[in-house]
Design a protein around this motif. Structure first.
Motif, PDB file in Angstrom:
ATOM      1  N   THR A  29       0.846  -1.189   0.000  1.00 37.32           N
ATOM      2  CA  THR A  29       0.000   0.000   0.000  1.00 37.32           C
ATOM      3  C   THR A  29       0.886   1.245   0.000  1.00 37.32           C
ATOM      4  O   THR A  29       2.110   1.144   0.066  1.00 37.32           O
ATOM      5  N   LYS A  30       0.261   2.405  -0.014  1.00 38.81           N
ATOM      6  CA  LYS A  30       1.021   3.659  -0.005  1.00 38.81           C
ATOM      7  C   LYS A  30       1.202   4.231   1.393  1.00 38.81           C
ATOM      8  O   LYS A  30       1.981   5.164   1.569  1.00 38.81           O
ATOM      9  N   ASN A  31       0.490   3.667   2.386  1.00 42.28           N
ATOM     10  CA  ASN A  31       0.500   4.295   3.706  1.00 42.28           C
ATOM     11  C   ASN A  31       1.104   3.474   4.829  1.00 42.28           C
ATOM     12  O   ASN A  31       1.371   4.012   5.898  1.00 42.28           O
ATOM     13  N   ALA A  32       1.318   2.195   4.626  1.00 41.98           N
ATOM     14  CA  ALA A  32       1.831   1.344   5.707  1.00 41.98           C
ATOM     15  C   ALA A  32       3.234   1.784   6.106  1.00 41.98           C
ATOM     16  O   ALA A  32       4.035   2.195   5.268  1.00 41.98           O
ATOM     17  N   LYS A  33       3.519   1.691   7.391  1.00 42.60           N
ATOM     18  CA  LYS A  33       4.839   2.042   7.922  1.00 42.60           C
ATOM     19  C   LYS A  33       5.648   0.805   8.302  1.00 42.60           C
ATOM     20  O   LYS A  33       6.796   0.909   8.701  1.00 42.60           O
ATOM     21  N   THR A  34       5.018  -0.380   8.166  1.00 40.68           N
ATOM     22  CA  THR A  34       5.684  -1.637   8.469  1.00 40.68           C
ATOM     23  C   THR A  34       5.589  -2.548   7.255  1.00 40.68           C
ATOM     24  O   THR A  34       4.544  -2.625   6.617  1.00 40.68           O
ATOM     25  N   LEU A  35       6.698  -3.224   6.953  1.00 43.03           N
ATOM     26  CA  LEU A  35       6.734  -4.183   5.857  1.00 43.03           C
ATOM     27  C   LEU A  35       7.202  -5.525   6.397  1.00 43.03           C
ATOM     28  O   LEU A  35       8.255  -5.616   7.019  1.00 43.03           O
ATOM     29  N   VAL A  36       6.394  -6.558   6.172  1.00 45.95           N
ATOM     30  CA  VAL A  36       6.759  -7.929   6.522  1.00 45.95           C
ATOM     31  C   VAL A  36       7.360  -8.566   5.271  1.00 45.95           C
ATOM     32  O   VAL A  36       6.688  -8.680   4.251  1.00 45.95           O
ATOM     33  N   ILE A  37       8.620  -8.953   5.360  1.00 46.64           N
ATOM     34  CA  ILE A  37       9.307  -9.647   4.270  1.00 46.64           C
ATOM     35  C   ILE A  37       9.595 -11.039   4.774  1.00 46.64           C
ATOM     36  O   ILE A  37      10.196 -11.209   5.839  1.00 46.64           O
TER      37      ILE A  37
END
Length: 149
Positions: A29-37
């Motif tokens: 998304t354009k707004n999430a501040k967390t990324l699960v990789i």
């Protein structure tokens, strides 16, 4: 074909997380501040990644190897050992999001041979220099290694 493995012999792959028949998970998304990789062969790590994504309202990106891992456990172990002794697998990362948007990166991996799975090791080798200044947390899964050491 017997798909059950003796206890302590690793997770049975559902055949989906090797990405042989299913597209990898991409939720950006354009707004999430967390990324699960994450990387998941059997589905165990993917299950945990989905929980984290939901709880943290995070984006999610599944790592995949250019050459998918076999669904057969022993074949995967053999390949993993060869990669560890030689070169780690190539990843498909054409659509990897820009890390600038994220404050926190949550990295998920199964444990293979007492260390992170080869695809996660390759990710860190390839993109680790871009993670400076980011908060990083990790989670790992393990389907069993017999009695352990």
């Amino acid at each position: 074909m017997n798909t059950q493995l003796p206890k302590g012999r690793g997770a049975i792959s559902d055949g989906k997380d090797t990405n042989l028949n299913e597209a990898p998970t991409r939720f950006i998304t354009k707004n999430a501040k967390t990324l699960v990789i994450y990387f998941s062969r059997s589905g165990n790590t993917e299950y945990q990644a989905k929980i984290a994504q939901k709880v943290l309202h995070a984006d999610s990106y599944e790592l995949i190897a250019k050459n998918s891992y076999p669904t057969d456990y022993d074949a995967t172990v053999s390949r993993s050992n060869q990669e560890q002794a030689g070169s780690l697998p190539q990843l498909v990362t054409d659509d990897l999001p820009n890390f600038d948007q994220y404050d926190l990166l949550l990295l998920g991996s199964p444990i293979w041979g007492m260390t992170l799975a080869n695809p996660m090791q390759k990710f860190l080798e390839q993109f680790g220099s871009q993670l400076g200044g980011k908060r990083i947390a990790e989670f790992t899964t393990n389907a069993g290694f017999g009695a352990g050491c």
